[in-house]
Scaffold this active site. Sequence first.
Site, PDB file in Angstrom:
ATOM      1  N   ASP A   1      -0.279   5.105   0.801  1.00 52.18           N
ATOM      2  CA  ASP A   1      -0.600   6.128   1.807  1.00 52.18           C
ATOM      3  C   ASP A   1      -0.668   5.525   3.203  1.00 52.18           C
ATOM      4  OD1 ASP A   1      -0.953   8.384   0.001  1.00 52.18           O
ATOM      5  OD2 ASP A   1      -2.611   7.200  -0.795  1.00 52.18           O
TER       6      ASP A   1
ATOM      7  N   ASP B   1       0.875  -1.169   0.000  1.00 52.82           N
ATOM      8  CA  ASP B   1       0.000   0.000   0.000  1.00 52.82           C
ATOM      9  C   ASP B   1       0.924   1.234   0.000  1.00 52.82           C
ATOM     10  OD1 ASP B   1      -2.226   1.783   0.550  1.00 52.82           O
ATOM     11  OD2 ASP B   1      -1.500   1.825   2.627  1.00 52.82           O
TER      12      ASP B   1
HETATM   13  C1  XBP Z   1      -5.455   6.090   0.349  1.00 53.32           C
HETATM   14  C2  XBP Z   1      -6.590   6.930  -0.004  1.00 53.32           C
HETATM   15  C3  XBP Z   1      -6.432   7.981  -1.004  1.00 53.32           C
HETATM   16  C4  XBP Z   1      -5.658   9.185  -0.566  1.00 53.32           C
HETATM   17  C5  XBP Z   1      -5.930  10.317  -1.491  1.00 53.32           C
HETATM   18  O1  XBP Z   1      -5.932   4.883   0.933  1.00 53.32           O
HETATM   19  O2  XBP Z   1      -7.671   6.754   0.503  1.00 53.32           O
HETATM   20  O3  XBP Z   1      -7.712   8.406  -1.369  1.00 53.32           O
HETATM   21  O4  XBP Z   1      -6.057   9.559   0.738  1.00 53.32           O
HETATM   22  O5  XBP Z   1      -5.586  10.012  -2.799  1.00 53.32           O
HETATM   23  P1  XBP Z   1      -5.042   3.546   0.923  1.00 53.32           P
HETATM   24  P2  XBP Z   1      -6.512  10.456  -4.046  1.00 53.32           P
HETATM   25  O6  XBP Z   1      -3.758   3.869   1.622  1.00 53.32           O
HETATM   26  O7  XBP Z   1      -5.867   2.551   1.715  1.00 53.32           O
HETATM   27  O8  XBP Z   1      -4.842   3.106  -0.501  1.00 53.32           O
HETATM   28  O9  XBP Z   1      -7.004  11.838  -3.746  1.00 53.32           O
HETATM   29  O10 XBP Z   1      -5.583  10.421  -5.246  1.00 53.32           O
HETATM   30  O11 XBP Z   1      -7.627   9.461  -4.109  1.00 53.32           O
HETATM   31 MG    MG Z   2      -2.991   3.125   3.443  1.00 51.69          MG
END
Ligand code: XBP
Ligand code: MG
Length: 255
Positions: A13, A11
């Site tokens: 973020d 993953d």
């Molecule tokens: C990550 C997200 C993303 C980011 C924003 O979740 O939810 O939406 O917060 O990115 P995970 P975008 O780590 O579970 O994949 O604005 O490009 O969607």
């Molecule tokens: Mg995440």
Amino acid sequence: MSKTLKALIFDVDGTLSNTEADGHRVAFNRAFDEMGINWYWDVETYGKLLAVTGGKERMKYFASDFLTKENVPENLETIIPEIHKTKTRHYTELLSTGAIPLRTGVKRLINEAREKGLRIAIATTTTPENVTALLEHTLGKESISWFDVIAAGDVVPAKKPAADIYEYALKSLNLEADECIAFEDSENGILSSQGAKLKTIITTNDYTLDHNFNGAAIVLNHMGEPEQSFSVTQGEANGFSYLNCDMIEFLHATA
Ligand code: XBP
Ligand code: MG
């Protein structure tokens, strides 16, 4: 007997980097400002909004669940793609300043995995250009090619907690779930990876400390370094003090 471990699926973020509070959140607020939208997401509110993955989906959730009807712009549905595009520009600009580093142990582990011939991949709900910008500004431009698959954003219709993005990554890698292990930081993330039948290693962050990680291979506060050991909040580290390929192979075989 479990199969040989062939690939690590990360993953982005919250797992590779703490991007949410100081990255995505700031970029959303800059986009609202630039587009004359009277919204501001503070750190605490943003934590609640993280219940919904995907930036476009998160804005819709804010409008439907956090605002009274008269405060929702009438043309919201049509302007969301534009706000999101503006947000992505601000976010990638932020990354280009080097303000958002990788988390403890991530660079070391990726380098070690490559040396050992393990394949690496990404499965994330964020926009593809956000992933490449993060990799470029932390590991260098060439690092983008180290990943066999970068599964990101709208490539699947249903974002995490749906399993679709991990299933897409597995298919693209041409591997079975039991030949891989996933790295996540959140409940939505592990629901997605476990939905695709992947064993999952969790590294928590401030936003995800109290999430439910039932069934995780292990839950750590970070990946650790030889000089900086992790702490274990769930599971068995078997004497390891930082996450390396030997420990991952142990977890893959036993957890
Ligand atoms: C990550 C997200 C993303 C980011 C924003 O979740 O939810 O939406 O917060 O990115 P995970 P975008 O780590 O579970 O994949 O604005 O490009 O969607
Ligand atoms: Mg995440």
